[in-house]
Structures are given as C-alpha cells and as structure tokens.
Design a protein around this motif. Sequence first.
Motif, PDB file in Angstrom:
ATOM      1  N   ASP A   7      -3.315   8.475   9.259  1.00 37.93           N
ATOM      2  CA  ASP A   7      -2.046   9.163   9.479  1.00 37.93           C
ATOM      3  C   ASP A   7      -1.115   8.186  10.188  1.00 37.93           C
ATOM      4  O   ASP A   7      -1.491   7.559  11.191  1.00 37.93           O
ATOM      5  N   TRP A   8       0.100   8.061   9.669  1.00 36.69           N
ATOM      6  CA  TRP A   8       1.037   7.073  10.216  1.00 36.69           C
ATOM      7  C   TRP A   8       2.451   7.498   9.853  1.00 36.69           C
ATOM      8  O   TRP A   8       2.735   7.798   8.691  1.00 36.69           O
ATOM      9  N   LYS A   9       3.343   7.535  10.816  1.00 46.72           N
ATOM     10  CA  LYS A   9       4.733   7.880  10.546  1.00 46.72           C
ATOM     11  C   LYS A   9       5.383   6.745   9.775  1.00 46.72           C
ATOM     12  O   LYS A   9       5.732   5.706  10.332  1.00 46.72           O
ATOM     13  N   VAL A  10       5.520   6.950   8.462  1.00 46.04           N
ATOM     14  CA  VAL A  10       6.068   5.909   7.602  1.00 46.04           C
ATOM     15  C   VAL A  10       7.585   5.855   7.794  1.00 46.04           C
ATOM     16  O   VAL A  10       8.287   6.852   7.652  1.00 46.04           O
ATOM     17  N   ASP A  11       8.077   4.667   8.123  1.00 46.59           N
ATOM     18  CA  ASP A  11       9.507   4.485   8.373  1.00 46.59           C
ATOM     19  C   ASP A  11      10.038   3.378   7.470  1.00 46.59           C
ATOM     20  O   ASP A  11      10.545   3.616   6.389  1.00 46.59           O
ATOM     21  N   ASN A  53       5.100   8.076   2.066  1.00 51.14           N
ATOM     22  CA  ASN A  53       6.054   8.668   3.011  1.00 51.14           C
ATOM     23  C   ASN A  53       6.195  10.176   2.839  1.00 51.14           C
ATOM     24  O   ASN A  53       7.006  10.799   3.527  1.00 51.14           O
ATOM     25  N   LYS A  65       3.074  12.183   2.643  1.00 52.00           N
ATOM     26  CA  LYS A  65       1.967  12.607   3.507  1.00 52.00           C
ATOM     27  C   LYS A  65       1.968  11.869   4.843  1.00 52.00           C
ATOM     28  O   LYS A  65       1.175  12.205   5.712  1.00 52.00           O
ATOM     29  N   ASN A  66       2.862  10.885   4.992  1.00 50.77           N
ATOM     30  CA  ASN A  66       2.876  10.023   6.174  1.00 50.77           C
ATOM     31  C   ASN A  66       1.501   9.395   6.402  1.00 50.77           C
ATOM     32  O   ASN A  66       0.837   9.611   7.411  1.00 50.77           O
ATOM     33  N   GLU A  67       1.114   8.592   5.401  1.00 50.16           N
ATOM     34  CA  GLU A  67      -0.152   7.869   5.453  1.00 50.16           C
ATOM     35  C   GLU A  67       0.085   6.409   5.086  1.00 50.16           C
ATOM     36  O   GLU A  67       0.976   6.098   4.291  1.00 50.16           O
TER      37      GLU A  67
END
Length: 264
Positions: free
Chosen positions: A25-29, A55, A57-59
């Motif tokens: 899980d990672w806040k994709v920016d 971006n 699922k923010n993975e």
Amino acid sequence: MQVPKVVEIKRIEEESPTVKTFIFDWKVDSEKPGQFMMVWNFEDEKPMSISLIDNIKNEIGISIRNVGEFTKQIHKLQIGDKLGLRGPYGRGFDISGIKVLAVGGGIGMAPIVAYSEKASKSGIEVHIVSAASTMDELLFSERIKRSGAKLLTCTDDGTHGYCGYGTDLAEKALSEEDYDMVVSCGPEIMMKKLFKMVEKYRIPSQFSLERYMKCGLGLCGQCCVDDQGWRVCVEGPVFWQDELRMITEFGKYKRDSSGQKHKI
C-alpha cells in the motif's frame, strides 16, 4: 530528511523461479515508470526499480531477482512482513509518442511492464520485446497482454518465441514497423547494440541505466558516469540517446563500490 517508510508486504507475486514482486500500500503521487525505490531490509539498502504503479488502489510493486545475500533474504519474506522504502527517485521514462517499441531483458522488464501499462492507458500503441534466457524466466507476460500491448518474446535457448537475442528481434521489428519512440531497460551490452540500431533508424529513444548506488539522492557521487559526471540516481536512471552519446563509459564499463572499473 529522507528516511525509509516502514511498510507491510501486502501481496507477493511469483513471477519466475528467480523473481518475485512485492506489493505494498502506497500513496501514489508522482511515481513514474523507470524510477526506483531504495529498499531497506533493516540491515542494508539497495535500489530497486518500480514495476507496478496503481493510482486507483494506491499500490506500488518492486520486482526483485534473487541474485545475492540481500535479495536472498528478501525472497524469504512473507505477506505481512515489513520492509523500509524511500523514494521514488530518479528520472523516469517520458510517456509520449503514438507507436512505441519497448525492449526489456531479464529483470529489466520491471520498469518496462510499468511503462507498458501507463503508456497503453494514455492511448499509445506499445510493442514489447521481452527477452530472457529461457521460457520460465520470461516476466510479466499476462500483465503485458492485459495492458493491450503487443508482446514479442524471445529466449536464448528457443523454448518460447523467437530463438535468439532481444536485439535480434528488435532489429526485425524496427525493419518491419514504423515507430516514433524506443524505450529500453536490460543488460547494458544489449542496450548498446540497440542504441546503435536506433541511431541508424534515427528514432528518439530512452534507455534506463544501472549503476552502483549508495544514497539514491545524488549526494555520494558513487553513481557518476564518465565524462559528464551525471548522477544516475538523479539525472538518470533514464537517459535519452543524445545524452548517452556523451557518456563515454556506456556499453564499455561500470564501477563497483570501490570505484574500480569492470568491463561490460
């Protein structure tokens, strides 16, 4: 201050007998295909290419080949175990053009599959040459097909697709199709041959280099290349072909942690 963010492993995908993809899980920016993360196992830290950017699922995913002590330890980890990540770092691939040929060799397919998914979503027609030593080591074939890209496979031993090197199949594609961009990541000896091809065909191209990195921030200077002094972790790892013309070590040698040159 750039410090690792400790994250749990959400999923693990077995890509081949030697490659696993670890998904977090990672806040994709601003993550772009071709960029890398510094991966910390709480003892040591190594750069690894981002192979999945989602971006919705923010993975993000990091694909790792088991080639040494560091990667062997990571391959033993399970879902729920933790790693430290910091990044993303470096310059990624520019997503542009109408019809693109992407050439990847071995674990170099990690940024190529991420590029394929993003470029295809942008309406770009992508043809991918995926090269491996044998059929079991071909990476991300199903993901590439789902992205809508055209997949061209080749293996050294002829167990799947074209029998030969990725550069042979790339030469065939370049002679039969009109591309307005080429992107590549893989063994530098492969990319050097591809570089000569795109120079002949006069096609704008981007290449992702691998060099020994310590900090990932451009502070230590460990990954500087001759003669320009560009830091692969900052000015790269993706370079345009006109920049590669000025990197005199490209396709010839790289340096180890002590600075000693090793022939490619």
